[in-house]
Design an enzyme around this catalytic site. Structure first.
Site, PDB file in Angstrom:
ATOM      1  N   CYS A 103      -6.671  83.647  38.835  1.00 12.52           N
ATOM      2  CA  CYS A 103      -6.198  82.337  39.291  1.00 12.52           C
ATOM      3  C   CYS A 103      -7.290  81.687  40.131  1.00 12.52           C
ATOM      4  O   CYS A 103      -7.861  82.354  41.007  1.00 12.52           O
ATOM      5  CB  CYS A 103      -4.922  82.530  40.120  1.00 12.52           C
ATOM      6  SG  CYS A 103      -4.206  80.993  40.730  1.00 12.52           S
ATOM      7  N   HIS A 145       2.405  81.189  34.086  1.00 17.76           N
ATOM      8  CA  HIS A 145       1.526  81.210  35.261  1.00 17.76           C
ATOM      9  C   HIS A 145       1.446  79.808  35.876  1.00 17.76           C
ATOM     10  O   HIS A 145       1.608  79.636  37.084  1.00 17.76           O
ATOM     11  CB  HIS A 145       0.134  81.708  34.838  1.00 17.76           C
ATOM     12  CG  HIS A 145      -0.885  81.714  35.935  1.00 17.76           C
ATOM     13  ND1 HIS A 145      -1.467  82.869  36.414  1.00 17.76           N
ATOM     14  CD2 HIS A 145      -1.430  80.699  36.649  1.00 17.76           C
ATOM     15  CE1 HIS A 145      -2.324  82.557  37.373  1.00 17.76           C
ATOM     16  NE2 HIS A 145      -2.327  81.245  37.528  1.00 17.76           N
ATOM     17  N   GLU A 146       1.204  78.801  35.027  1.00 14.64           N
ATOM     18  CA  GLU A 146       1.064  77.428  35.539  1.00 14.64           C
ATOM     19  C   GLU A 146       2.380  76.905  36.112  1.00 14.64           C
ATOM     20  O   GLU A 146       2.403  76.283  37.168  1.00 14.64           O
ATOM     21  CB  GLU A 146       0.580  76.489  34.432  1.00 14.64           C
ATOM     22  CG  GLU A 146      -0.824  76.771  33.923  1.00 14.64           C
ATOM     23  CD  GLU A 146      -1.843  76.926  35.027  1.00 14.64           C
ATOM     24  OE1 GLU A 146      -1.704  76.311  36.098  1.00 14.64           O
ATOM     25  OE2 GLU A 146      -2.787  77.705  34.818  1.00 14.64           O
ATOM     26  N   HIS A 149       3.343  77.945  39.520  1.00 11.26           N
ATOM     27  CA  HIS A 149       2.707  77.192  40.614  1.00 11.26           C
ATOM     28  C   HIS A 149       3.614  76.056  41.087  1.00 11.26           C
ATOM     29  O   HIS A 149       3.601  75.690  42.264  1.00 11.26           O
ATOM     30  CB  HIS A 149       1.375  76.583  40.143  1.00 11.26           C
ATOM     31  CG  HIS A 149       0.202  77.523  40.210  1.00 11.26           C
ATOM     32  ND1 HIS A 149      -0.230  78.103  41.383  1.00 11.26           N
ATOM     33  CD2 HIS A 149      -0.648  77.969  39.249  1.00 11.26           C
ATOM     34  CE1 HIS A 149      -1.289  78.867  41.138  1.00 11.26           C
ATOM     35  NE2 HIS A 149      -1.569  78.808  39.844  1.00 11.26           N
TER      36      HIS A 149
HETATM   37 ZN    ZN Z   1      -3.088  79.977  39.060  1.00 14.32          ZN
END
Ligand code: ZN
Length: 189
Positions: A103, A145-146, A149
């Site tokens: 990341c 993953h995105e 966030h």
């Molecule tokens: Zn990330």
């Protein structure tokens, strides 16, 4: 276009739940410029995804795009460039798959994360319409993953075995003896 500064772990914005984007906001020139800058930033860092909170904007907005022949992700399938706004995720296959993730907000480290292998994402496009995509495999991991966030979550929160969290150099030396293996060398953003 500008390359934006990426916030690192410890910055409180990375831990906030991002706010919905309104249609009015979406149609503003500033928002359109922001998208351009996010793509420029993602390309500058050779990322394959970037979420707005990573550049200090706590909005439900992320981009994903895996280019062909990217040296950092030689095995990753090419995708189109997605702009994902106000997403809603539905897991279609709860079977877990594991990838080593990195990341841009946690530079120098990577960790092994298991996530559901197939999901559906409903989201608003840059034009303001609604779109649905189904993604699986590594691309499903990139999306999760995105979109994590946008919930204030980082991949390290999802590591079950902290022995599988390593600095890049040690990962290369000890944890990834065969870098050609398909699922052993992946970073997200
Ligand atoms: Zn990330």
């Amino acid at each position: 276009m500008a390359t934006l500064k990426i916030l690192r772990m410890g910055h409180p914005v990375l831990r906030e739940k991002a706010k919905l984007v309104s249609l009015e906001e979406l149609r503003s020139p500033e928002f359109q410029q922001l998208i351009q800058d996010m793509f420029a930033t993602m390309e500058a860092y050779e990322g394959i995804g970037l979420a707005a909170p990573q550049i200090g904007i706590s909005k439900q907005l992320a981009i994903v795009g895996i280019p062909e022949d990217n040296p950092r992700y030689p095995d990753a399938p090419e995708t189109e460039q997605y702009v994902i706004i106000n997403p809603i995720i539905k897991i279609l296959d709860t079977k877990l798959q594991g990838f080593w993730e990195g990341c841009l907000s946690i530079p120098g480290l990577r960790g092994h994360v298991e996530r559901p292998r197939k999901l559906q994402v409903d989201y608003m496009t840059l034009e303001g319409s609604t779109e649905r995509i189904v993604v699986e495999g590594f691309v499903a991991t990139v999306f999760q993953h995105e979109l994590d966030h946008l919930e204030g979550k980082l991949y390290i929160d999802r590591i079950k075995d902290t022995r599988k969290l390593a600095f890049n150099e040690e990962y290369d030396s000890f944890l990834c003896p065969d870098r050609d293996k398909d699922d052993k060398n992946k970073e997200i953003d």
